[in-house]
Scaffold this motif. Structure first.
Motif, PDB file in Angstrom:
ATOM      1  N   VAL A   1       0.843  -1.200   0.000  1.00  0.00           N
ATOM      2  CA  VAL A   1       0.000   0.000   0.000  1.00  0.00           C
ATOM      3  C   VAL A   1       0.878   1.249   0.000  1.00  0.00           C
ATOM      4  O   VAL A   1       0.637   2.205  -0.735  1.00  0.00           O
ATOM      5  CB  VAL A   1      -0.961  -0.007   1.213  1.00  0.00           C
ATOM      6  N   ARG A   2       1.936   1.211   0.794  1.00  0.00           N
ATOM      7  CA  ARG A   2       2.832   2.373   0.844  1.00  0.00           C
ATOM      8  C   ARG A   2       3.464   2.616  -0.529  1.00  0.00           C
ATOM      9  O   ARG A   2       3.535   3.745  -1.001  1.00  0.00           O
ATOM     10  CB  ARG A   2       3.919   2.161   1.894  1.00  0.00           C
ATOM     11  N   GLU A   3       3.859   1.517  -1.173  1.00  0.00           N
ATOM     12  CA  GLU A   3       4.442   1.639  -2.517  1.00  0.00           C
ATOM     13  C   GLU A   3       3.437   2.258  -3.490  1.00  0.00           C
ATOM     14  O   GLU A   3       3.769   3.134  -4.284  1.00  0.00           O
ATOM     15  CB  GLU A   3       4.857   0.228  -2.984  1.00  0.00           C
ATOM     16  N   ALA A   4       2.181   1.810  -3.384  1.00  0.00           N
ATOM     17  CA  ALA A   4       1.144   2.327  -4.284  1.00  0.00           C
ATOM     18  C   ALA A   4       0.918   3.818  -4.080  1.00  0.00           C
ATOM     19  O   ALA A   4       0.631   4.549  -5.022  1.00  0.00           O
ATOM     20  CB  ALA A   4      -0.169   1.572  -4.041  1.00  0.00           C
ATOM     21  N   LEU A   5       1.046   4.265  -2.836  1.00  0.00           N
ATOM     22  CA  LEU A   5       0.726   5.658  -2.515  1.00  0.00           C
ATOM     23  C   LEU A   5       1.915   6.603  -2.663  1.00  0.00           C
ATOM     24  O   LEU A   5       1.754   7.822  -2.580  1.00  0.00           O
ATOM     25  CB  LEU A   5       0.188   5.763  -1.074  1.00  0.00           C
ATOM     26  N   GLU A   6       3.112   6.041  -2.884  1.00  0.00           N
ATOM     27  CA  GLU A   6       4.317   6.873  -2.831  1.00  0.00           C
ATOM     28  C   GLU A   6       4.297   8.029  -3.846  1.00  0.00           C
ATOM     29  O   GLU A   6       4.677   9.160  -3.508  1.00  0.00           O
ATOM     30  CB  GLU A   6       5.567   6.006  -3.015  1.00  0.00           C
ATOM     31  N   GLY A   7       3.832   7.767  -5.070  1.00  0.00           N
ATOM     32  CA  GLY A   7       3.832   8.833  -6.092  1.00  0.00           C
ATOM     33  C   GLY A   7       3.026  10.055  -5.641  1.00  0.00           C
ATOM     34  O   GLY A   7       3.561  11.177  -5.531  1.00  0.00           O
ATOM     35  N   PRO A   8       1.725   9.875  -5.333  1.00  0.00           N
ATOM     36  CA  PRO A   8       0.944  11.025  -4.884  1.00  0.00           C
ATOM     37  C   PRO A   8       1.434  11.635  -3.572  1.00  0.00           C
ATOM     38  O   PRO A   8       1.372  12.854  -3.405  1.00  0.00           O
ATOM     39  CB  PRO A   8      -0.481  10.475  -4.711  1.00  0.00           C
ATOM     40  N   VAL A   9       1.972  10.800  -2.669  1.00  0.00           N
ATOM     41  CA  VAL A   9       2.478  11.355  -1.404  1.00  0.00           C
ATOM     42  C   VAL A   9       3.682  12.266  -1.698  1.00  0.00           C
ATOM     43  O   VAL A   9       3.790  13.380  -1.173  1.00  0.00           O
ATOM     44  CB  VAL A   9       2.863  10.236  -0.407  1.00  0.00           C
ATOM     45  N   ALA A  10       4.562  11.791  -2.601  1.00  0.00           N
ATOM     46  CA  ALA A  10       5.730  12.614  -2.955  1.00  0.00           C
ATOM     47  C   ALA A  10       5.277  13.928  -3.595  1.00  0.00           C
ATOM     48  O   ALA A  10       5.901  14.981  -3.381  1.00  0.00           O
ATOM     49  CB  ALA A  10       6.643  11.837  -3.904  1.00  0.00           C
ATOM     50  N   ALA A  11       4.175  13.891  -4.347  1.00  0.00           N
ATOM     51  CA  ALA A  11       3.676  15.128  -4.972  1.00  0.00           C
ATOM     52  C   ALA A  11       3.184  16.110  -3.909  1.00  0.00           C
ATOM     53  O   ALA A  11       3.407  17.322  -4.023  1.00  0.00           O
ATOM     54  CB  ALA A  11       2.555  14.796  -5.961  1.00  0.00           C
ATOM     55  N   ILE A  12       2.548  15.598  -2.867  1.00  0.00           N
ATOM     56  CA  ILE A  12       2.078  16.470  -1.771  1.00  0.00           C
ATOM     57  C   ILE A  12       3.278  17.111  -1.073  1.00  0.00           C
ATOM     58  O   ILE A  12       3.321  18.313  -0.826  1.00  0.00           O
ATOM     59  CB  ILE A  12       1.223  15.661  -0.763  1.00  0.00           C
ATOM     60  N   VAL A  13       4.288  16.280  -0.788  1.00  0.00           N
ATOM     61  CA  VAL A  13       5.501  16.798  -0.139  1.00  0.00           C
ATOM     62  C   VAL A  13       6.149  17.858  -1.033  1.00  0.00           C
ATOM     63  O   VAL A  13       6.568  18.925  -0.568  1.00  0.00           O
ATOM     64  CB  VAL A  13       6.504  15.650   0.149  1.00  0.00           C
ATOM     65  N   GLY A  14       6.176  17.581  -2.343  1.00  0.00           N
ATOM     66  CA  GLY A  14       6.778  18.521  -3.297  1.00  0.00           C
ATOM     67  C   GLY A  14       6.061  19.868  -3.293  1.00  0.00           C
ATOM     68  O   GLY A  14       6.690  20.923  -3.376  1.00  0.00           O
ATOM     69  N   LEU A  15       4.737  19.830  -3.163  1.00  0.00           N
ATOM     70  CA  LEU A  15       3.960  21.076  -3.149  1.00  0.00           C
ATOM     71  C   LEU A  15       4.311  21.903  -1.902  1.00  0.00           C
ATOM     72  O   LEU A  15       4.462  23.117  -1.977  1.00  0.00           O
ATOM     73  CB  LEU A  15       2.462  20.737  -3.160  1.00  0.00           C
ATOM     74  N   VAL A  16       4.443  21.214  -0.774  1.00  0.00           N
ATOM     75  CA  VAL A  16       4.777  21.918   0.469  1.00  0.00           C
ATOM     76  C   VAL A  16       6.167  22.548   0.340  1.00  0.00           C
ATOM     77  O   VAL A  16       6.381  23.715   0.671  1.00  0.00           O
ATOM     78  CB  VAL A  16       4.724  20.955   1.682  1.00  0.00           C
ATOM     79  N   ARG A  17       7.091  21.781  -0.212  1.00  0.00           N
ATOM     80  CA  ARG A  17       8.462  22.306  -0.360  1.00  0.00           C
ATOM     81  C   ARG A  17       8.488  23.503  -1.304  1.00  0.00           C
ATOM     82  O   ARG A  17       9.173  24.489  -1.054  1.00  0.00           O
ATOM     83  CB  ARG A  17       9.400  21.220  -0.885  1.00  0.00           C
ATOM     84  N   ALA A  18       7.717  23.413  -2.388  1.00  0.00           N
ATOM     85  CA  ALA A  18       7.691  24.525  -3.347  1.00  0.00           C
ATOM     86  C   ALA A  18       7.154  25.784  -2.682  1.00  0.00           C
ATOM     87  O   ALA A  18       7.654  26.891  -2.917  1.00  0.00           O
ATOM     88  CB  ALA A  18       6.825  24.146  -4.554  1.00  0.00           C
ATOM     89  N   CYS A  19       6.151  25.615  -1.834  1.00  0.00           N
ATOM     90  CA  CYS A  19       5.587  26.775  -1.144  1.00  0.00           C
ATOM     91  C   CYS A  19       6.612  27.379  -0.187  1.00  0.00           C
ATOM     92  O   CYS A  19       6.763  28.597  -0.111  1.00  0.00           O
ATOM     93  CB  CYS A  19       4.316  26.366  -0.405  1.00  0.00           C
TER      94      CYS A  19
END
Ligand SMILES: Nc1ncnc2c1ncn2[C@@H]1O[C@H](COP(=O)(O)OP(=O)(O)OP(=O)(O)O)[C@@H](O)[C@H]1O
Ligand SMILES: [Mg+2]
Length: 343
Positions: free
Chosen positions: A249-267
């Motif tokens: 499940v963690r593997e399946a969710l990693e892509g979208p989770v990384a995108a959320i983290v990326g958005l926070v970092r960009a902000c």
């Protein structure tokens, strides 16, 4: 006086619409869904909204469709939202006690003028005397009771079902922000896709939601937990039950989770350096249902170095905070996103 016009705040979420009655400090929540007739002379007529429409999911034939009328934080179907508000508001506000209230509506900051006007007009048609649009991040800051005047800046992440917003809020100003029209429901899509590709099993959204809530995580875990999932076998076409493990499940969710983290970092990269010490002291507060994903706080802490906390009752914060903008003497909106601007 109160009997005649209690003020209301509406959080028109992609998955849930919340209506907050300011004077009584109560919030009612119902799914953002409507059931629409699809055939016959009355095609297009809305026959149920909210919880009643949700109760029809999977139980109707081709004659009724159950649809989500809010997508990406914007109105996707105007008539459906009109009907949803017309059916919902009297119920939420105590059956006719409220006559022509003032209504604050929490909206994402990236709505176009046309989209904002659609929200405003829909709420006016539902019977509001006045509509005030409040950016969701400012509503969240109020709901979290962060300082209003010249207080230190805070980072806020609202991870909803169909939108993600992260912003740095100082008083009534949004200093920096990033918004996407993708939210935690994309985690369900990622899970369904993974289960189809790796396990040859087709699962429905409620199953994906259950897996996400039980085993979903933003970080590796060594719990070794697993659960049974039931779906339709892609090859034989018959019902089948399989086990899925937390690590899959963690593997399946990693892509979208990384995108959320990326958005926070960009902000954070957009944030003026003068605010760095505020953020170091105050950290990031998460609101919205997606904030409940296991390990998201820790993952964001690891990747940003900030203290990260999930708000208490994270899904109600925005509606409660939007209502505060209707209080007598409420601070004016620093970011200028008011109903007047939309005209
Ligand atoms: N325990 C949980 N773990 C992971 N996700 C969760 C959990 N509980 C709820 N969610 C997710 O939170 C989302 C709903 O959050 P919320 O009610 O804040 O959205 P919304 O306000 O309707 O949408 P939006 O703000 O995007 O318009 C759904 O995608 C749901 O799956
Ligand atoms: Mg929301």
């Amino acid at each position: 006086m109160r009997m005649l016009g209690e003020d209301l705040a509406i959080d028109l979420g992609c998955s849930t619409t919340r209506v907050h009655v300011r004077g009584r400090d109560v919030t009612s929540s119902e799914p953002s869904l409507v059931a629409v007739l699809r055939v016959g002379r009355e095609a297009g007529r809305v026959v149920a909204a909210g919880a009643e429409a949700a109760g029809l999911v999977g139980r109707t034939g081709d004659d009724i469709a159950v649809v989500p009328p809010i997508r990406g934080g914007a109105i996707a179907d105007l008539e459906c939202v009109d009907a949803m508000l017309r059916l919902r508001l009297p119920r939420a506000s105590g059956l006719g006690r409220v006559r022509r209230p003032r209504i604050a509506v929490a909206v994402p900051r990236d709505l176009t003028n046309v989209e904002r006007r659609a929200v405003e007009e829909s709420v006016l048609r539902a019977g509001a005397r006045e509509v005030v649009l409040v950016p969701k991040l400012l509503a969240a800051a109020r709901g979290l009771e962060l300082p209003q005047d010249r207080g230190p800046a805070h980072a806020i992440l609202d991870l909803g079902a169909g939108t993600t917003e992260v912003g740095i809020v100082a008083g009534t100003h949004v200093v920096a922000a990033r918004t996407t029209r993708v939210g935690a429901s994309v985690l369900n899509d990622a899970l369904r896709d993974f289960v189809r590709r790796k396990l040859n099993l087709l699962i429905g959204d409620p199953t994906a939601e259950a897996i996400k809530r039980r085993l979903g995580s933003a970080r590796p875990s060594d719990s070794g937990e697993s659960m049974e999932v039931c779906g339709r076998d892609l090859i034989s076409g018959t019902p089948k039950t399989l086990r899925i493990g937390a690590e899959e499940v963690r593997e399946a969710l990693e892509g979208p989770v990384a995108a959320i983290v990326g958005l926070v970092r960009a902000c954070l990269e957009d944030t003026p350096p003068e605010l760095a010490s505020d953020l170091r002291d105050r950290g990031l507060v998460m609101v919205g249902g997606g904030a409940l994903l296991h390990g998201l706080d820790e993952r964001l802490r690891e990747e940003t170095g900030l203290v990260v906390v999930c708000a208490e009752d994270p899904t109600r914060v925005v509606a409660r905070g939007a209502a505060a903008f209707l209080a007598p003497g409420a601070a004016r909106l620093g970011s200028g996103l008011t109903s007047l601007d939309a005209r």
